[in-house]
Scaffold this motif. Structure first.
Motif, PDB file in Angstrom:
ATOM      1  N   UNK A  61       0.848  -1.163   0.000  1.00 38.65           N
ATOM      2  CA  UNK A  61       0.000   0.000   0.000  1.00 38.65           C
ATOM      3  C   UNK A  61       0.902   1.237   0.000  1.00 38.65           C
ATOM      4  N   UNK A  62       0.510   2.232  -0.782  1.00 39.40           N
ATOM      5  CA  UNK A  62       1.274   3.473  -0.859  1.00 39.40           C
ATOM      6  C   UNK A  62       0.450   4.614  -0.278  1.00 39.40           C
ATOM      7  N   UNK A  63       1.093   5.406   0.576  1.00 37.57           N
ATOM      8  CA  UNK A  63       0.456   6.534   1.235  1.00 37.57           C
ATOM      9  C   UNK A  63       1.080   7.839   0.747  1.00 37.57           C
ATOM     10  N   UNK A  64       0.265   8.854   0.615  1.00 41.82           N
ATOM     11  CA  UNK A  64       0.736  10.219   0.393  1.00 41.82           C
ATOM     12  C   UNK A  64       0.495  10.958   1.703  1.00 41.82           C
ATOM     13  N   UNK A  65       1.519  11.655   2.196  1.00 43.95           N
ATOM     14  CA  UNK A  65       1.452  12.243   3.524  1.00 43.95           C
ATOM     15  C   UNK A  65       1.498  13.762   3.460  1.00 43.95           C
ATOM     16  N   UNK A  66       0.495  14.361   4.080  1.00 43.62           N
ATOM     17  CA  UNK A  66       0.431  15.806   4.271  1.00 43.62           C
ATOM     18  C   UNK A  66       0.494  16.069   5.762  1.00 43.62           C
ATOM     19  N   UNK A  67       1.073  17.185   6.163  1.00 37.48           N
ATOM     20  CA  UNK A  67       1.135  17.466   7.590  1.00 37.48           C
ATOM     21  C   UNK A  67       1.134  18.937   7.918  1.00 37.48           C
ATOM     22  N   UNK A  68       0.879  19.194   9.169  1.00 39.20           N
ATOM     23  CA  UNK A  68       0.871  20.529   9.727  1.00 39.20           C
ATOM     24  C   UNK A  68       2.313  21.028   9.785  1.00 39.20           C
ATOM     25  N   UNK A  69       2.548  22.233   9.302  1.00 42.70           N
ATOM     26  CA  UNK A  69       3.910  22.761   9.234  1.00 42.70           C
ATOM     27  C   UNK A  69       4.170  23.888  10.228  1.00 42.70           C
ATOM     28  N   UNK A  70       3.400  23.950  11.287  1.00 39.87           N
ATOM     29  CA  UNK A  70       3.657  25.016  12.259  1.00 39.87           C
ATOM     30  C   UNK A  70       3.479  24.568  13.711  1.00 39.87           C
ATOM     31  N   UNK A  71       3.474  23.285  13.978  1.00 38.51           N
ATOM     32  CA  UNK A  71       3.375  22.799  15.344  1.00 38.51           C
ATOM     33  C   UNK A  71       4.569  21.908  15.666  1.00 38.51           C
ATOM     34  N   UNK A  72       5.688  22.543  15.941  1.00 35.02           N
ATOM     35  CA  UNK A  72       6.917  21.792  16.205  1.00 35.02           C
ATOM     36  C   UNK A  72       6.772  20.858  17.390  1.00 35.02           C
ATOM     37  N   UNK A  73       5.997  21.247  18.395  1.00 34.29           N
ATOM     38  CA  UNK A  73       5.863  20.410  19.584  1.00 34.29           C
ATOM     39  C   UNK A  73       5.122  19.105  19.310  1.00 34.29           C
ATOM     40  N   UNK A  74       4.470  18.995  18.158  1.00 37.99           N
ATOM     41  CA  UNK A  74       3.742  17.777  17.805  1.00 37.99           C
ATOM     42  C   UNK A  74       4.566  16.846  16.913  1.00 37.99           C
TER      43      UNK A  74
END
Length: 122
Positions: A1-14
């Protein structure tokens, strides 16, 4: 299975949640590609050691499932890039409420086990 990953770019603590995500994907020998903006945040800003992956911009990706790690805003951004690809989006909520991104970080391991055992609905 192949995933494309998007993420939050302003919560360093997470960032520990992102590290856990990549660890779990590695345990399942998953293929994945990462939004270039998110990859840049993780590697250049946070100095995390992320496994080698294909990077993409905008909606220029192919995947079986999209992972959005952040809050509902991150989920909506991912959804706008998925567009008409008809790919399911798994939202991992590292934000506050999470109406769209409803999987908690503590549920990731169980969730991926269910995905790989085909125990999920789209």
């Amino acid at each position: 299975m192949k995933f494309a990953i998007f993420g939050n770019t302003y919560q360093a603590k997470k960032s520990s949640h992102a590290e856990n995500l990549f660890r779990l994907l590695g345990q399942h020998n998953a293929q994945f590609c990462i939004c270039r903006e998110f990859h840049h945040f993780l590697t250049d800003d946070l100095h995390l050691n992320i496994p080698d992956a294909e990077l993409f911009d905008g909606d220029d990706f192919r995947a079986d499932m999209v992972i959005s790690i952040g809050g509902d805003g991150t989920f909506l951004k991912a959804a706008s890039r998925v567009g008409k690809k008809n790919i399911p989006i798994l939202g991992i909520n590292t934000g506050r409420l999470g109406f769209l991104a409803d999987i908690l970080p503590e549920e990731m391991e169980e969730t991926f086990d269910e995905i790989y055992n085909n125990h999920y609905k789209v």
